[in-house]
Scaffold this active site. Structure first.
Site, short mmCIF file in Angstrom:
data_model
loop_
_atom_site.label_atom_id
_atom_site.label_comp_id
_atom_site.label_asym_id
_atom_site.label_seq_id
_atom_site.Cartn_x
_atom_site.Cartn_y
_atom_site.Cartn_z
N THR A 1 31.42 11.25 17.43
CA THR A 1 30.04 11.38 17.92
C THR A 1 29.08 10.11 17.73
O THR A 1 29.37 9.42 16.88
CB THR A 1 29.22 12.60 17.64
OG1 THR A 1 28.86 12.71 16.33
CG2 THR A 1 30.18 14.02 17.84
N ASP A 2 27.86 10.46 17.98
CA ASP A 2 26.82 9.14 18.00
C ASP A 2 25.71 9.80 17.12
O ASP A 2 24.43 9.49 17.56
CB ASP A 2 26.49 8.81 19.33
CG ASP A 2 25.65 7.29 19.19
OD1 ASP A 2 25.83 6.68 17.78
OD2 ASP A 2 25.24 6.71 20.01
N TYR A 3 25.85 10.81 16.28
CA TYR A 3 25.04 11.55 15.72
C TYR A 3 24.27 10.66 14.87
O TYR A 3 24.67 9.81 14.07
CB TYR A 3 25.46 12.79 14.73
CG TYR A 3 24.60 13.40 14.19
CD1 TYR A 3 23.90 14.53 14.75
CD2 TYR A 3 24.36 13.39 12.92
CE1 TYR A 3 23.14 15.39 13.86
CE2 TYR A 3 23.26 13.86 12.16
CZ TYR A 3 22.76 15.37 12.75
OH TYR A 3 21.96 15.94 11.94
N PHE B 1 21.80 9.93 16.84
CA PHE B 1 21.24 9.48 18.14
C PHE B 1 21.36 10.29 19.19
O PHE B 1 20.50 10.50 20.03
CB PHE B 1 21.76 8.03 18.20
CG PHE B 1 21.14 7.16 19.46
CD1 PHE B 1 19.96 6.80 19.59
CD2 PHE B 1 22.04 7.13 20.62
CE1 PHE B 1 19.31 6.36 20.67
CE2 PHE B 1 21.53 6.55 21.87
CZ PHE B 1 20.18 6.24 21.87
#
Length: 124
Positions: A81-83, A85
């Site tokens: 994921t782009d956690y 963001f």
């Protein structure tokens, strides 16, 4: 990085790129012009199939997944994921993988098996 022959000098080096390989996978045909002038041991696209892992990085697209599977194969894709963001919500990560047009074995590779195999091979 690749133009300097990094992967020729360090053939076991593995790199992880987010955002579907920072979209480089979609330009590999164009980048192939470097094959004639870069003096590398192999075509640029081949380095992506042997030395680069690709992650979705916040872009849950089955279309991108199909392209990545065709370009580098399931053994080079790792779900990420782009956690923080771009946060996954309401099981969206699970839904993306559950509905992906891949076999159960490829789904497992993408979900966790590729990561397990990569870290198992880390040498200090």
């Amino acid at each position: 990085m690749i133009v300097s022959g990094l992967f020729d000098r360090f053939p076991d080096l593995q790199v992880i790129l987010g955002h579907w390989g920072e979209v480089v996978l979609f330009y590999l045909d164009r980048i192939a012009v470097l094959d004639r002038v870069a003096h590398l041991q192999r075509p640029v696209a081949e380095y992506f199939r042997t030395n680069v892992f690709i992650t979705p990085g916040g872009i849950s697209s089955h279309r991108y997944l199909r392209w990545s599977l065709e370009t580098v194969g399931a053994e080079r894709i790792m779900y990420a994921t782009d956690y923080p963001f771009n946060r996954e919500r309401d099981g969206s990560a699970r839904r993306f993988l559950d509905t992906a047009p891949v076999s159960a074995a490829d789904r497992e590779r993408i979900a966790f098996r590729n990561w397990e195999e990569l870290v198992a091979g880390i040498r200090c």
